[in-house]
Design an enzyme around this catalytic site. Structure first.
Site, PDB file in Angstrom:
ATOM      1  CG  HIS A  98      -1.695   1.296   1.376  1.00 21.79           C
ATOM      2  ND1 HIS A  98      -2.585   1.792   0.461  1.00 21.79           N
ATOM      3  CD2 HIS A  98      -1.623   2.216   2.390  1.00 21.79           C
ATOM      4  CE1 HIS A  98      -3.050   2.963   0.887  1.00 21.79           C
ATOM      5  NE2 HIS A  98      -2.473   3.233   2.047  1.00 21.79           N
ATOM      6  CG  HIS A 122       1.020   7.126   4.124  1.00 22.15           C
ATOM      7  ND1 HIS A 122       1.472   6.333   3.106  1.00 22.15           N
ATOM      8  CD2 HIS A 122      -0.273   6.750   4.353  1.00 22.15           C
ATOM      9  CE1 HIS A 122       0.500   5.518   2.719  1.00 22.15           C
ATOM     10  NE2 HIS A 122      -0.567   5.749   3.457  1.00 22.15           N
ATOM     11  CD  GLU A 126      -3.622   5.633  10.472  1.00 20.72           C
ATOM     12  OE1 GLU A 126      -4.527   4.903  10.047  1.00 20.72           O
ATOM     13  OE2 GLU A 126      -3.311   6.716   9.942  1.00 20.72           O
ATOM     14  CG  ASP A 127      -1.710   1.347  10.442  1.00 22.21           C
ATOM     15  OD1 ASP A 127      -2.602   1.623  11.264  1.00 22.21           O
ATOM     16  OD2 ASP A 127      -1.847   1.523   9.224  1.00 22.21           O
ATOM     17  CG  ASP A 187      -4.082   6.744   2.105  1.00 23.12           C
ATOM     18  OD1 ASP A 187      -3.453   5.707   2.346  1.00 23.12           O
ATOM     19  OD2 ASP A 187      -5.155   7.042   2.663  1.00 23.12           O
ATOM     20  CG  ASP A 306     -19.884  13.504 -29.032  1.00 27.23           C
ATOM     21  OD1 ASP A 306     -19.370  14.633 -29.169  1.00 27.23           O
ATOM     22  OD2 ASP A 306     -20.952  13.173 -29.580  1.00 27.23           O
TER      23      ASP A 306
END
Length: 727
Positions: A98, A122, A126-127, A187, A306
């Site tokens: 990720h 990043h 947090e993790d 993200d 178009d």
């Protein structure tokens, strides 16, 4: 590097490039990318196989990126991979795929080394067990700030408010460094690409937040490449049947010969013969764009041309106009489709010439003309500008020989005005739900206008507002909470109601009252469209309950105005009440002046509201059982005392009527506090003026003078039949 790892790394490059072309990542591709991340050699000082393609993408935009930049990215990747080792995503892939995919997206867009470093890291704070202080020590304060900016707040601490408060935190950080939001957008794009592993209800919730918040932010920051793909991914989740229908039309068109290819070849020939170096390519429309065309024109009206547009990329600014001239000379231009976003760039930095031309067979093709730099900024927006703390590069059209940051007098593109306004009002909203709702409303306003401010006859500056904004919004945009003191406005030199909707290019002169009694009417909420104005008005009304309250007229002309043009200040009260210690205020619904007969009623705070005896509001309060308080005019008003009155003029509608009436009023030495003009009815119009009188005998003379204006057939005092308010 083994042959297998080399194959996987090359495949990962293709994955990201195809992703940027709006082709979804496949699960098997993510597994291969994960194997590269985990199995690729990464001895001490050696470049990990998994980020070789990241370095290539980075150097495509920054060929000068040297060993120091490469080493920084290597260390960031090693820390991220080791910290996330053992973690997997819901899809089963190693978690490191990720942050690596997010960083690849940003690298392809042209993000610089600091952004890519923070992107790799990043999710670590947090993790994982990595702390912000450790990030700061290892990679510097800029990277630490960016990582902190995108780190979510914990639900255990914030509960249901965690998501809105996280976005508030990110917006505050974005106000200092727009790279925070660049990382968040990338993200979210990767999360949306892999959303299929989530439950349907969670997919829908994430898609709605993406639609309401992230996509408008991508639009405002000019990151068109991310915005377009996010729109398609959200559309597929929230409207799968309509998505499938538009997708089927695109696939069917792709299976047929593309008429745009023929027009493109003709266009190349025209530019080649004119000696203009240019690249001409076909830009396929994405799914949501085709869906919009289907709704606008109908399915049957869509032709082969178009499903895409022609993109002409030239070298210099002047070449854009030269190419446009050749196109309009050699093809038939559709004039209604021409737009010049080079001379007047969009608020999100976008610059291009837009036109449409018909070839000799009648095929109409939309054409975009821009320089290489314009194209880079059109796709990547603020990401393409690099480090916001470095000198700002002027956009195409500024002096090309000027040093970076010079030759351009426009606003700093890394500190956009819309963001400053958003940050201004959000500080006044402690409640997370109110903030979340106001943020969505603010971002839903997708077009801006430029308004000029003036003091007297001189222009003093410019500011931007969302389309549809009113003079009330302008007051709060210019003065912040001081907008409460606005009592009138001139738009393009003429008096106008505060509810007037502004247009692009209007000049606004705000008339302000500095007295302590200034405050907004509840009616202002009907005119306010910006969260800044609505929140400020709502807070003031909540802090002043009952002021205004049941006595407010339905059509109060302005909020507690003081004399503006006459220069007459408020002196002590011109009326007195037989109630010890009570202050007196003249009701604005009927604006009594001597020698009117008076009636008074006690309201909050020991104040007595004074009405004319025949005022319907006074009669209503008496009927409701309110006790009348004896009031009378002061026998000898002090010098400088002023009286306020509201008069209405009935007239036949004609040009310059407003100008003639205001001129006559001014000629009587009377100050206009506020004015309102009702829409004409059967060629008749009614003007309402609240005026400041320095002499109690001046009202009769004023009304006589107003009746002398051609077309005016009646002038009379205000008699409202609705609830009235004393200010």
């Amino acid at each position: 590097m083994s042959a297998e790892n080399a194959f996987d790394a090359d495949n990962a490059v293709d994955i990201v490039r195809r992703g940027l072309r709006r082709i979804d990542l496949r699960r098997v591709d993510l597994r291969r990318l994960g194997r590269v991340a985990l199995l690729g050699g990464s001895g001490r000082g050696r470049l990990p196989d998994a980020i070789e393609h990241l370095i290539k993408a980075h150097r495509a935009h920054y060929p000068e990126a040297g060993p120091e930049a490469v080493e920084t990215l290597r260390r960031a990747y090693v820390l991220a991979e080791s910290s996330h080792r053992g973690q997997t995503r819901k899809s089963g892939e190693p978690y490191i795929t990720h942050p690596l995919a997010v960083t690849l997206i940003l690298a392809e867009l042209g993000a610089e080394t600091t952004t890519l470093t923070a992107s790799l890291l990043h999710d670590t704070v947090e993790d994982t067990e990595v702390t912000l202080d450790q990030v700061g020590v290892a990679f510097g304060e800029e990277v630490r700030f960016l990582v902190d900016g995108v780190t979510k707040l914990e639900k255990v601490d914030y509960g249901a408010a965690a998501e809105p408060e996280t976005f508030r935190k990110m917006l505050l950080a974005t106000g200092n460094d727009v790279r925070v939001m660049s990382i968040k957008l990338a993200d979210r794009l990767h999360n949306m690409r892999t959303l299929g592993v989530m439950r349907p209800d969670k997919q829908a919730r994430i898609a709605r937040v993406t639609r309401d918040v992230l996509i408008p932010l991508a639009e405002r920051l000019g990151v068109q490449a991310l915005k377009s793909e996010l729109e398609d991914l959200v559309f597929a989740v929230l409207h799968p049947e309509e998505y499938a229908r538009a997708r089927a039309m695109i696939d069917a068109a792709a299976a047929r010969p593309d008429p745009l290819a023929v027009v493109a070849e003709d266009l190349r020939g025209v530019l080649r013969d004119a000696g203009i170096a240019a690249e001409v390519s076909i830009r396929p429309r994405h799914v949501v764009s085709v869906h919009r065309l289907m709704r606008k024109r109908g399915v049957e009206e869509l032709g082969g041309c178009d499903f895409g547009r022609l993109l002409v990329v030239v070298e210099e600014n002047a070449d854009c106009y030269a190419a446009l001239g050749e196109l309009h000379t050699c093809f038939t231009p559709v004039i209604a489709e021409f737009k010049d976003f080079i001379a007047a760039p969009k608020f999100n930095l976008y610059q291009s010439l837009h036109t449409a031309v018909a070839d000799r067979h009648g095929r109409i093709a939309e054409v975009l003309v821009r320089t290489r730099r314009m194209h880079r900024v059109a796709e990547a927006g603020v990401v393409a500008l690099g480090d916001p703390h470095a000198a700002v590069e002027p956009p195409q059209g500024a002096d090309a020989d000027a040093p970076s940051g010079e030759g351009w007098a426009g606003p700093d593109p890394t500190q956009p005005g819309w963001l400053a306004r958003l940050l201004e009002w959000q500080r006044a909203v402690p409640d997370a739900d109110t903030f979340w709702s106001a943020l969505r409303d603010d971002l839903a306003q997708d077009r801006e206008i430029t308004v000029f401010t003036a003091q007297g006859a001189e222009a003093t500056g410019t500011f931007r507002l969302p389309a549809g904004a009113s003079c009330v919004d302008a007051a709060y945009a210019v003065h912040g909470a001081g907008g409460h003191a606005c009592v009138g406005v001139r738009v393009n030199g003429r008096l106008a109601p505060l509810g007037t909707r502004l247009r692009d290019g209007d000049t606004v002169q705000l008339l302000m009252d500095d007295s302590d009694t200034s405050g907004p009417d509840p009616e202002w909420l009907e005119h306010a469209t910006t969260p800044a104005a609505r929140i400020a008005i709502g807070r003031w009304l909540n802090q002043h309950p009952g002021l205004p309250g049941e006595e407010q007229p339905a059509k109060a002309p302005a909020a507690r105005p003081a004399a503006l043009e006459s220069g007459v200040p408020h002196a002590e009260p011109v009326a007195v009440a037989d109630l010890p210690g009570a202050s007196v205020r003249l009701a604005r619904c009927c604006t009594p002046v001597p020698p009117d007969h008076l009636i008074g009623f006690a309201i909050r705070g020991g104040t007595v509201a004074v009405h004319r005896a025949e005022c319907p509001s006074g009669a209503r309060m008496a009927a409701d059982g309110r006790t009348a308080v004896p009031v009378r005019w002061r026998d000898a008003p002090s010098e400088g005392a002023s009286y306020r009155a509201t008069v209405l003029a009935e007239a036949l509608s004609r040009p310059r009527l407003l100008a003639d009436l205001t001129e006559v009023i001014a000629s009587q030495g009377v100050g206009i506090v506020s004015a309102a003009v009702e829409p004409p009815q059967e060629h008749r119009v009614r003007h309402t003026y609240t005026v400041e009188l320095s002499d109690q005998q001046a009202l009769t003379a004023l009304m006589r003078a107003m009746r002398s204006v051609p077309g005016v057939y009646d002038v009379y005092r205000a008699h409202l039949t609705t609830a009235a308010v004393q200010d």
